[in-house]
Design a protein around this motif. Structure first.
Motif, short mmCIF file in Angstrom:
data_model
loop_
_atom_site.label_atom_id
_atom_site.label_comp_id
_atom_site.label_asym_id
_atom_site.label_seq_id
_atom_site.Cartn_x
_atom_site.Cartn_y
_atom_site.Cartn_z
N ASP A 2 3.89 -50.41 -37.29
CA ASP A 2 3.18 -49.20 -36.91
C ASP A 2 3.92 -47.91 -37.27
O ASP A 2 3.33 -46.85 -37.29
CB ASP A 2 2.88 -49.20 -35.42
N LYS A 3 5.23 -47.99 -37.49
CA LYS A 3 6.00 -46.80 -37.81
C LYS A 3 5.66 -46.32 -39.21
O LYS A 3 5.39 -47.12 -40.10
CB LYS A 3 7.50 -47.08 -37.70
N ASP A 32 9.71 -51.06 -62.52
CA ASP A 32 10.19 -51.52 -61.22
C ASP A 32 9.29 -52.60 -60.62
O ASP A 32 9.76 -53.45 -59.88
CB ASP A 32 10.30 -50.35 -60.24
N GLY A 33 8.00 -52.51 -60.87
CA GLY A 33 7.05 -53.48 -60.35
C GLY A 33 6.51 -53.16 -58.97
O GLY A 33 5.74 -53.94 -58.41
N PHE A 34 6.87 -52.01 -58.41
CA PHE A 34 6.43 -51.62 -57.08
C PHE A 34 6.70 -50.14 -56.88
O PHE A 34 7.37 -49.51 -57.69
CB PHE A 34 7.13 -52.43 -55.98
N ILE A 35 6.17 -49.60 -55.77
CA ILE A 35 6.44 -48.22 -55.37
C ILE A 35 7.51 -48.24 -54.30
O ILE A 35 7.42 -48.97 -53.32
CB ILE A 35 5.15 -47.54 -54.84
N HIS A 36 8.54 -47.43 -54.50
CA HIS A 36 9.65 -47.33 -53.55
C HIS A 36 9.22 -46.51 -52.34
O HIS A 36 8.69 -45.41 -52.49
CB HIS A 36 10.85 -46.66 -54.21
N LEU A 37 9.49 -47.03 -51.15
CA LEU A 37 9.22 -46.34 -49.89
C LEU A 37 10.46 -46.42 -49.02
O LEU A 37 11.40 -47.16 -49.33
CB LEU A 37 8.05 -47.02 -49.15
N THR A 38 10.45 -45.71 -47.93
CA THR A 38 11.47 -45.89 -46.90
C THR A 38 10.80 -45.82 -45.53
O THR A 38 9.79 -45.14 -45.36
CB THR A 38 12.62 -44.85 -46.99
N LYS A 39 11.36 -46.55 -44.60
CA LYS A 39 10.85 -46.48 -43.22
C LYS A 39 11.74 -45.60 -42.37
O LYS A 39 11.37 -45.23 -41.28
CB LYS A 39 10.77 -47.89 -42.62
N PRO A 67 1.23 -47.38 -42.53
CA PRO A 67 1.24 -48.69 -43.19
C PRO A 67 0.03 -49.56 -42.83
O PRO A 67 -0.33 -50.46 -43.60
CB PRO A 67 2.55 -49.33 -42.72
N ARG A 68 -0.61 -49.29 -41.70
CA ARG A 68 -1.78 -50.07 -41.30
C ARG A 68 -2.98 -49.81 -42.21
O ARG A 68 -3.91 -50.61 -42.24
CB ARG A 68 -2.15 -49.77 -39.85
#
Length: 135
Positions: A2-3, A32-39, A67-68
């Motif tokens: 949920d964050k 890279d094959g993906f999108i970089h995120l941070t929590k 993220p939901r």
């Protein structure tokens, strides 16, 4: 899960995709094959200064993502290079206390973006200083 998650993006790129409603993928997505995120919002300025200071002189924003509302898979994995730029030594896989980061295997859904935060940079050096309302 949920964050919020966060993604740094050049403002002109994000606004262009948002206006045209075309799927957003960063320039390094194919490599890279993906999108970089941070929590963890505390990593945002360090991430920006490691990966983007020398390359990109334009204005940046930080997307706060629910993220939901993402329809693509998010995997928590060790820090990875962004294109040809390696993560800091302390973040590399196998390093003591190496953090894991969310990686998005698909596009960022526009409806998942809860807020766009202004990113402050040093006018002379291009260093990232803060993310308004986050750091």
């Amino acid at each position: 899960m949920d964050k919020p998650l966060y993604h740094l993006v050049p403002e002109n790129s994000w606004l262009s995709h948002k206006q045209s409603r075309t799927p957003y993928f960063p320039p390094t997505y194919q490599q890279d094959g993906f999108i970089h995120l941070t929590k963890d919002a505390n990593f945002l300025v360090g991430v920006a200064n490691n990966f983007y200071t020398s390359k990109d002189p334009w204005e940046w924003i930080c997307l706060r993502i629910d993220p939901r509302k993402l329809t693509s898979e998010v995997r928590y994995e060790p820090a990875a290079p962004v294109g040809d730029t390696a993560p800091p030594d302390g973040w590399k896989d196998g390093a003591a206390q190496a953090p894991v980061f969310p990686h998005l295997y698909g596009t960022i859904d526009f409806d998942a973006v809860a807020k766009e935060h202004r990113v402050e940079r040093d006018a002379e050096t291009g260093s990232f200083l803060s993310v308004e309302g986050v750091t």
